[in-house]
Design a protein around this motif. Structure first.
Motif, short mmCIF file in Angstrom:
data_model
loop_
_atom_site.label_atom_id
_atom_site.label_comp_id
_atom_site.label_asym_id
_atom_site.label_seq_id
_atom_site.Cartn_x
_atom_site.Cartn_y
_atom_site.Cartn_z
N ARG A 812 0.85 -1.21 0.00
CA ARG A 812 0.00 0.00 0.00
C ARG A 812 0.88 1.25 0.00
O ARG A 812 0.63 2.21 -0.73
N ALA A 824 -1.28 -1.73 -5.74
CA ALA A 824 -2.44 -1.43 -4.91
C ALA A 824 -3.48 -2.54 -5.02
O ALA A 824 -4.08 -2.97 -4.02
N THR A 825 -3.66 -3.02 -6.25
CA THR A 825 -4.61 -4.13 -6.47
C THR A 825 -4.15 -5.37 -5.72
O THR A 825 -4.96 -6.07 -5.08
N GLU A 828 -4.82 -4.98 -2.10
CA GLU A 828 -6.25 -5.17 -1.81
C GLU A 828 -6.61 -6.65 -1.82
O GLU A 828 -7.36 -7.15 -0.96
N ASN A 829 -6.07 -7.34 -2.83
CA ASN A 829 -6.38 -8.77 -2.94
C ASN A 829 -5.82 -9.55 -1.76
O ASN A 829 -6.48 -10.46 -1.22
N ASP A 831 -5.26 -8.42 1.15
CA ASP A 831 -5.88 -7.98 2.40
C ASP A 831 -7.29 -8.53 2.59
O ASP A 831 -7.91 -8.34 3.62
N TRP A 832 -7.77 -9.20 1.56
CA TRP A 832 -9.14 -9.71 1.63
C TRP A 832 -9.21 -10.84 2.64
O TRP A 832 -8.46 -11.81 2.57
#
Lengths: 834, 75
Positions: A812, A824-825, A828-829, A831-832
């Motif tokens: 991040r 960033a993607t 996010e992935n 962190d799911w």
């Protein structure tokens, strides 16, 4: 005193001679004194030699008129015989004329004996003398004359008179063919040197003024003639010229009746200044310069302008020599006309002088041409057409010659011979390797101040010309074009004509000269540049492997065909599983890669190599994940492609492939367990799995999810970036654009896949999770095999959570700082939480 | 240099000869001796007009003297 004594004695002798009295005569002394007094009389004017000459000529003419040709001839003969070098001849003749007393009435002329001897008539030749010289004894002399010979008494000849050839001339109709000298002498005209006597006398006056510093009086016409002579670069009597520098100085030694001395001095000093400028131009045009051919062209153009000025000055002089109408001879008017004639050349001289001072060997070699360009722009802007046209001619002549060098470079890709000092391109490394030709062989030639070594007016075009020439040189190296100069449809030389510019600028009064010049040169360059650049791009893309290499990269490194990658990984991972010590053997790996990836039509198997970096390879006891990291799959690049990639190794792509292999290996370790999962006994439906098993399955799922996210990130990012760079390569306008696009692509690849040194902590954390997976896999296998076994996965889960949190936070932060959307993607992935 | 002097003298003699012939053609009544004296005087800076005037006066004096002598003899 001695002089007076001499005169006294001579007067005494003369007195005695004329009077006939002796010295003893009592009145002798008084008469002698009287005589001497009379001789000393200074009330008479100096003898005018021209007047004496005219009187004598008149006398000769009068003798002729009065039918005394004998006297006329005798007098003329004796006048001609008189020595011309005698200083007192006019005075003596004047004396004789004064004492002359009716020579035609009472002339007791008797030719002297000398003349009588000269006039003796020889005896007439007699027939006997002729026969003695040439006896008539030749053969055939008394034979009949052949027909066709005409004589006045021949009847037959009269009939044939109509057929005789007309006589061309009444003089010299017969001549001795052997004596050509005699024939030539008949046609000679003896010049009358007396006609030049006045000019010689005048020249003598001028030379006298030349050698002395005293003020001499000239006619205004003579002064004008001297001024014109000086301006034409010839020696002059009233000006001095310094031979080396051409500086002209007025001597200050002449005056005229019709103007004051100060006025004349002022005018002549102005004209001398003008002459100095013209003299500098003549001096400059004679300077030898073997290297800079464009300077020679400029010198030639300036020489042409000086020739035109010389003709104009000659026409001005002709107006005074052969005036068609009455005109006033005025030095002031002449000065005004000369000033108008020479104004452009004087300004040109000043410009060249300024440019020559700058044009020192160390500084710019284009000082003169730059100064001319600035002056042309200024003159055009202020509307001074005269100066503009005068400055334009040498400027365009120099640019024409310089542009031939550029044309040679742009058309052939080779440097013009003998141009190292004056050309903006330098061959830095003739022995350069082909893979480095584009970037390192040719460089721009710069001065010590960092300026490009070229005229200022062409600087905006030089980068494009440089690239075009490099493209041409590259094409020659590729063997796609001939190095000979191709025919040009639009040659720079024909375009850079001053008449063309004058015409174009007169049509559009708002267009500036510098803009027009730049557009003209740009048009010529564009015509040539387009051919070379397009041809080079096509050659590199299609003929020399760039597009095919890009396609091969996709299949080899980015797993475009999953089946091919799977066949490779299956074999490789099988060897690893069998604990084969040779699984990392480069030869075996290369053979495996050739057999698997080479099956694709887009990959040339002969170009594939696989090796492990022996310096960085970990010990054999290290984990396979670590060992796989140092596996290097190489793909040989052709030298034209290496000019774009700037390297012969695809190191980043190899690292990417190694990363992918690591992920695949972990997947390989976890996936066989699916078959084990099917065999798990379930006593009753709804029976819950044991806690350990549940925990193990959860961890397995999380690891599989993690591997899936990583794999998707790697393949999708690589695919996207690779698609972009392929598009950029197709749309690039030059090799530099291609190289820049490739550089950018590799940077993004590195950043997106965490391969940079700065991102190594995040990467280490990611690899750490993979290693954790590698460590966990056997434990998971055990648990799945025997669910009764207790294995504590808490530490593993905690470690994974910790590492994952670190990775997410790091990704991040990096994406926020660097703006990489893919990171960033990924964050996010990862962190799911599901 | 005797040879140069000889040539100079010869040239001077020739000049005098030619001037004497011109003098004869112009009926100046100057004999060779007088002419040479006149040449020397002019070379010493005497004005030719002044010299001519002096010679004419001397001749006029001679004529007057001859007339007076003739009148005296007749008486």
């Amino acid at each position: 005193m001695a002089h007076a004594t001499a005169i006294s004695e001579l007067a005494e002798c003369l007195f005695v001679s004329i009077k006939g009295t002796s010295r003893d005569d009592p009145a002798f002394r008084g008469h002698k004194e009287q005589t001497i007094e009379g001789l000393r009389d200074s009330g008479h004017a100096r003898t005018n030699q021209f007047e004496v000459k005219e009187r004598l000529e008149g006398l000769v003419e009068k003798f002729g008129v009065l039918n005394r040709d004998d006297l006329a001839d005798a007098l003329q003969l004796r006048l001609n015989e008189l020595p011309t070098n005698s200083l007192y001849l006019p005075e003596l003749l004047s004396l004789l004329l004064e004492l002359s007393n009716g020579p035609f009435e009472r002339n007791e002329y008797e030719p002297s004996e000398k003349l009588l001897q000269g006039n003796v008539v020889e005896d007439e030749p007699t027939w006997q003398d002729i026969l003695d010289d040439d006896p008539l004894s030749e053969d055939g002399i008394w034979d009949d004359v052949k027909g066709g010979y005409h004589s006045s008494g021949d009847e037959a000849a009269r009939d044939g008179d109509d057929y005789s050839d007309p006589t061309a001339s009444t003089s010299a109709t017969s001549f001795d063919e052997d004596d050509l000298n005699a024939t030539a002498r008949q046609h000679f005209v003896q010049p009358d040197l007396q006609l030049l006597e006045d000019i010689r006398l005048h020249q003598g006056d001028l030379r006298g003024a030349n050698n002395s510093h005293a003020l001499a009086t000239f006619s205004e016409l003579a002064v004008i003639r001297e001024v014109i002579t000086m301006l034409q670069g010839l020696p002059s009597c009233i000006f001095t010229t310094h031979e080396a520098s051409g500086k002209v100085r007025y001597r200050g030694n002449c005056s005229i009746f019709t103007a004051q001395q100060s006025t004349l001095r002022h005018l002549l000093e102005l004209l001398a200044s003008c002459g100095t400028h013209l003299g500098f131009l003549r001096y400059w045009t004679q300077q030898k310069n073997e290297v800079a051919k464009f300077l020679q062209s400029m010198q030639s153009a300036v020489y042409g302008l000086l020739s035109i000025l010389t003709i104009d000055l000659g026409s001005l002089a002709q107006r005074y020599i052969s005036p068609m109408s009455e005109q006033v001879v005025s030095i002031a008017q002449c000065h005004a006309e000369i000033e108008d004639l020479t104004r452009p050349l004087v300004r040109l001289s000043e410009v060249i002088q300024n440019g020559t001072v700058l044009d020192a060997p160390i500084l710019s070699r284009f000082g003169v041409i730059d100064a001319l360009y600035d002056e042309a722009c200024l003159a055009h802007r202020i509307g001074d057409q005269q100066i503009f046209i005068t400055v334009l001619k040498p400027l365009l002549a120099g640019l024409q010659t310089y542009s031939r060098l550029v044309q040679h470079w742009v058309s052939t890709g080779g440097l013009p011979e003998g141009s190292q000092e004056y050309f903006f391109v330098r061959d830095e490394n003739q022995d350069c390797v082909p893979s480095d030709v584009w970037h390192n062989r040719f460089v721009t030639n710069r001065t010590a101040e960092g300026q490009i070594n070229a005229p200022q007016c062409v600087h905006p075009l030089l980068q494009r010309a440089f690239d075009t020439g490099k493209s041409r040189a590259f094409l020659v190296l590729l063997g796609d074009v001939d190095s000979a100069l191709p025919p040009m449809n639009l040659t720079v030389s024909t375009v850079l004509e001053s008449s063309t510019f004058e015409h174009l600028l007169s049509e559009d009064s708002l267009q500036s000269f510098d803009q027009l010049l730049l557009e003209t040169l740009d048009t010529c360059l564009t015509a040539q540049a387009a051919d070379s650049t397009l041809a080079l791009l096509n050659a590199v893309l299609h003929d020399h492997g760039l597009l095919s290499t890009l396609k091969a990269i996709e299949f080899l490194y980015f797993s475009k065909d999953g089946g091919i990658l799977q066949s490779f990984t299956e074999t490789l991972f099988g060897r690893i599983d069998r604990r084969s010590k040779t699984w990392a053997d480069p030869f075996m790996l290369t053979e495996l890669a050739e057999n698997t990836f080479g099956a694709s039509s887009n990959v040339d198997m002969h170009l594939i190599t696989v090796r492990t970096d022996s310096k960085k390879a970990p010990a054999a006891s290290a984990s396979e994940i670590k060992q796989l990291e140092h596996l290097e799959v190489g793909y040989a690049l052709s030298w034209p492609v290496q000019n774009i990639t700037r390297t012969n190794k695809l190191t980043i792509h190899a690292a990417t492939f190694a990363f992918l292999l690591q992920v695949e290996y972990c997947s390989h370790l976890l996936h066989p367990q699916i078959f084990v999962l099917r065999r798990l006994p379930l006593q009753n439906p709804g029976q819950k799995l044991q806690a350990t098993l549940r925990y193990a399955l959860g961890l397995r799922n999380r690891l599989l999810w993690y591997l899936g996210v990583l794999r998707a990130h790697i393949t999708m990012t690589c695919s996207l970036l690779h698609r972009q760079v392929t598009q950029q390569m197709n749309q690039a306008d030059g090799i530099d654009a291609m190289a820049s696009a490739w550089q950018d692509y590799e940077t993004k690849l590195q950043t997106s896949l965490l391969l940079t040194r700065k991102l190594s902590p995040i990467r280490n954390a990611v690899i750490g999770i993979l290693e954790l997976c590698e460590r966990c896999a056997p434990k998971l296998d055990f648990v799945l095999q025997d669910s009764s076994l207790y294995v504590n996965f808490t530490a593993t889960v905690d470690e994974m959570d910790k590492a994952l949190s670190f990775v997410v936070a790091g990704l991040r932060a990096v994406s926020r700082a660097g703006g990489e959307a893919s990171l960033a993607t990924l964050a996010e992935n990862l962190d799911w939480k599901g | 240099m005797p040879a140069a002097d000889d040539s100079k003298r010869k040239a001077a003699r020739e000049t005098i000869d030619i001037l004497h012939e011109i003098s004869t053609l112009l009926n100046t009544h100057l004999d060779r001796q007088s002419l040479s004296y006149c040449v020397s005087l002019i070379e010493n800076g005497v004005n030719p007009e002044a010299l001519a005037k002096v010679i004419q006066e001397l001749r006029a004096q001679n004529e007057r003297y001859e007339i007076e002598r003739a009148e005296t003899a007749a008486q």
